[in-house]
Design a protein around this motif. Structure first.
Motif, mmCIF file in Angstrom:
data_model
loop_
_atom_site.group_PDB
_atom_site.id
_atom_site.type_symbol
_atom_site.label_atom_id
_atom_site.label_comp_id
_atom_site.label_asym_id
_atom_site.label_seq_id
_atom_site.Cartn_x
_atom_site.Cartn_y
_atom_site.Cartn_z
ATOM 1 N N GLU A 10 0.864 -1.194 0.000
ATOM 2 C CA GLU A 10 0.000 0.000 0.000
ATOM 3 C C GLU A 10 0.892 1.233 0.000
ATOM 4 O O GLU A 10 1.782 1.359 0.839
ATOM 5 C CB GLU A 10 -0.895 -0.044 1.252
ATOM 6 N N ASP A 11 0.660 2.134 -0.960
ATOM 7 C CA ASP A 11 1.499 3.344 -1.021
ATOM 8 C C ASP A 11 0.961 4.469 -0.144
ATOM 9 O O ASP A 11 1.690 5.397 0.192
ATOM 10 C CB ASP A 11 1.658 3.827 -2.475
ATOM 11 N N ASP A 54 -2.869 -3.307 -2.539
ATOM 12 C CA ASP A 54 -3.527 -2.148 -3.128
ATOM 13 C C ASP A 54 -3.346 -2.228 -4.644
ATOM 14 O O ASP A 54 -2.273 -2.595 -5.128
ATOM 15 C CB ASP A 54 -2.857 -0.878 -2.567
ATOM 16 N N GLY A 56 -3.849 0.367 -6.930
ATOM 17 C CA GLY A 56 -3.269 1.580 -7.505
ATOM 18 C C GLY A 56 -1.916 1.883 -6.881
ATOM 19 O O GLY A 56 -1.845 2.511 -5.836
ATOM 20 N N LYS A 103 -12.185 0.192 -0.547
ATOM 21 C CA LYS A 103 -11.927 1.340 0.328
ATOM 22 C C LYS A 103 -13.128 2.274 0.311
ATOM 23 O O LYS A 103 -13.691 2.482 -0.754
ATOM 24 C CB LYS A 103 -10.719 2.136 -0.178
#
Ligand code: CA
Length: 231
Positions: A10-11, A54, A56, A103
């Motif tokens: 996850e960024d 994630d 993206g 999300k």
């Protein structure tokens, strides 16, 4: 039971912190990655039990991460995506993801998904090669091509039986429309998806006809179906 190791990809640091805090307080070990390439490297080095991914990511797409990991491992992968990314979700499931969370999600939801993956892990570690599948009151005898609900035999058409077996063999996993139609009909035209919906409705009626009956098949609108482990 040994603690499961989760790779969190996850960024977004606030989401990452939410996830790692949840894992820490619920007896999971974790490692993190902030982009796709380091996720692939971490998956290869640490061989985690579960990946939370994630879609993206700043470098490569989450779907590419799944494709790469699937070249050597069947480790459970739960995709995390924004609500607007339905097509990405389907692509991720078709690439081999096991489940998805949208999300924003709650801690309870995250933990529930992780429990499902833990069950899948056990199933992979102890493959059930027996000819009989049992889930709550549902029993499928693959060799005899019969299915029972409690003591009564279900009267299923060949296609309904095929659908039921496919869902049962992937219990806990979300199967996309494309995956199902390809496995049942060998193709995935639009009208197959339409007939799939009809077959699924009648199959479900046969499985869940009693009052208060357990729900065996979950619908994921616009995505596909999952058989739920009820016991
Ligand atoms: Ca992101």
């Amino acid at each position: 039971m040994t603690k499961n190791l989760v790779l969190v990809v996850e960024d977004d640091s606030s989401v990452r912190n939410l996830i790692t805090t949840t894992l820490k307080t619920n007896d999971y070990k974790y490692i993190t990655a902030e982009n796709g390439m380091s996720a692939i490297a971490a998956a290869a080095t640490h061989n985690p039990d579960i990946i939370l991914l994630d879609l993206g990511l700043p470098d490569i797409d989450g779907v590419q991460v799944i494709e790469r990991v699937r070249t050597w491992s069947e480790m459970p992968i739960v995709v995390i995506s924004a609500r607007s990314e339905d097509n990405d979700k389907i692509a991720a499931l078709d690439a081999g993801a096991d489940d998805y969370i949208t999300k924003p999600f709650s801690v309870a939801e995250l933990l529930a998904r992780l429990r499902v993956m833990r069950r899948r892990l056990n199933a992979v570690a102890n493959p059930d090669r027996s000819a009989v599948f049992v889930n709550g009151n549902l029993r499928i005898d693959f060799s005899a091509s019969c299915a029972y609900l409690g003591d009564s035999e279900l009267h299923l058409t060949p296609i309904e039986f095929k659908l039921l077996c496919l869902l049962a063999k992937n219990v806990g996993k979300v199967l996309t429309h494309t995956y199902i139609t390809q496995n049942v009909w060998g193709s995935s035209w639009d009208n197959d998806v339409a007939s799939l919906r009809v077959y699924m409705a009648t199959l479900r009626k046969k499985l869940e006809n009693e009052q208060g009956a357990q729900e065996y098949i979950q619908t994921h609108v616009g995505i596909g179906y999952r058989m739920v482990k009820v016991d």
